[in-house]
Design an enzyme around this catalytic site. Structure first.
Site, PDB file in Angstrom:
ATOM      1  N   ASN A 108      13.553  -7.574  25.115  1.00 38.37           N
ATOM      2  CA  ASN A 108      12.535  -8.267  24.228  1.00 38.37           C
ATOM      3  C   ASN A 108      11.907  -9.508  24.474  1.00 38.37           C
ATOM      4  OD1 ASN A 108      11.408  -8.396  21.333  1.00 38.37           O
ATOM      5  ND2 ASN A 108      13.066 -10.184  21.141  1.00 38.37           N
ATOM      6  N   HIS A 110      10.241 -12.775  23.275  1.00 42.83           N
ATOM      7  CA  HIS A 110      10.371 -13.528  21.779  1.00 42.83           C
ATOM      8  C   HIS A 110       9.709 -15.020  21.968  1.00 42.83           C
ATOM      9  CE1 HIS A 110      11.937 -15.109  17.939  1.00 42.83           C
ATOM     10  NE2 HIS A 110      12.175 -16.341  18.682  1.00 42.83           N
ATOM     11  N   SER A 137      10.724 -16.580  25.609  1.00 41.93           N
ATOM     12  CA  SER A 137      11.858 -16.072  26.450  1.00 41.93           C
ATOM     13  C   SER A 137      11.874 -14.437  26.373  1.00 41.93           C
ATOM     14  CB  SER A 137      13.074 -16.431  25.834  1.00 41.93           C
ATOM     15  OG  SER A 137      13.128 -17.950  25.253  1.00 41.93           O
ATOM     16  N   ASP A 146      17.654 -11.843  18.239  1.00 39.60           N
ATOM     17  CA  ASP A 146      17.358 -12.940  19.067  1.00 39.60           C
ATOM     18  C   ASP A 146      18.477 -13.386  19.820  1.00 39.60           C
ATOM     19  OD1 ASP A 146      14.610 -12.081  18.623  1.00 39.60           O
ATOM     20  OD2 ASP A 146      14.533 -13.460  16.990  1.00 39.60           O
TER      21      ASP A 146
END
Length: 218
Positions: A108, A110, A137, A146
């Site tokens: 992911n 973020h 990130s 997260d």
């Protein structure tokens, strides 16, 4: 071996477009197997169709609960046999039952320097906290929001007079090269997740990779 990517996105798909452009330019050894979204109006779906890619809408309201939705979503993704699942602006929490069998194969991006400012409205959070530095990130996805192990980061200064829009634009300009550089390292086999820890070039326990101004990891 060319990295086969599935992309999840809820919004306009700017990170998806960056991936597609890099693949077309020959600067990323990957192919996009398809794009999935929870929103019918997501720009990412339109970008995928324009590129001739499979574009799948899996709406939460068509399923009894989050687990049922995620089961349907990932059954569709698994049918495309991706090597890696990239959450690029996907705005829904994914249940543990879907995440755990795919740990190490899902990342992911973020918009914060994790572990700071998880969740939504990260630029607002950064401004309210009065930090001097913000950024983006890329991390492996776990069931924690997260909270997965961070692979790489790009940093930007927070300037006097910044508002959310200005800060968001500065971060977004670094998001795209950060994601692409991370994908290059994953495609080359230089980054993997082992026993819950990021392993880079065979080493464990290293700090997250940092994207320098020349857009290559130091």
């Amino acid at each position: 071996m060319t990295l086969r990517i599935a992309v999840l996105a809820s919004g306009r798909g700017s990170n998806l477009q960056a991936i597609l452009d890099a693949v077309a330019a020959g600067t990323l050894d990957a192919m996009v197997a398809g794009v999935w979204s929870d929103r019918g109006d997501a720009g990412a779906l339109f970008r995928a169709r324009d590129a001739g890619l499979p574009a799948q809408l899996v709406r939460p309201r068509d399923h009894a609960d989050r687990r049922a939705h995620d089961a349907a979503l990932f059954a569709s993704i698994d049918a495309a046999a991706p090597d890696l699942i990239v959450c690029a602006g996907y705005m829904r929490l994914i249940c543990a039952e879907a995440v755990e069998p795919r740990q190490g194969r899902m990342i992911n991006i973020h918009p914060s320097l994790l572990p700071a400012f998880k969740g939504l409205h990260t630029h607002r959070q950064a401004l309210e906290a009065g930090v001097d530095e913000h950024g983006a990130s890329v991390h492996f996805v776990t069931a924690d929001l997260d909270g997965g192990p961070v692979i790489a980061q790009a940093r930007v200064p927070v300037r006097a007079g910044d508002d959310e829009t200005a800060l968001a634009q500065r971060v977004l300009a670094r998001e795209h090269p950060l994601l692409l550089e991370t994908l290059r390292w994953i495609a080359a086999g230089r980054v993997r997740l082992e026993a819950g820890t990021v392993r880079v070039d065979g080493r464990t326990g290293a700090a997250p990779l940092q994207l320098a101004a020349n857009q290559r990891f130091a």
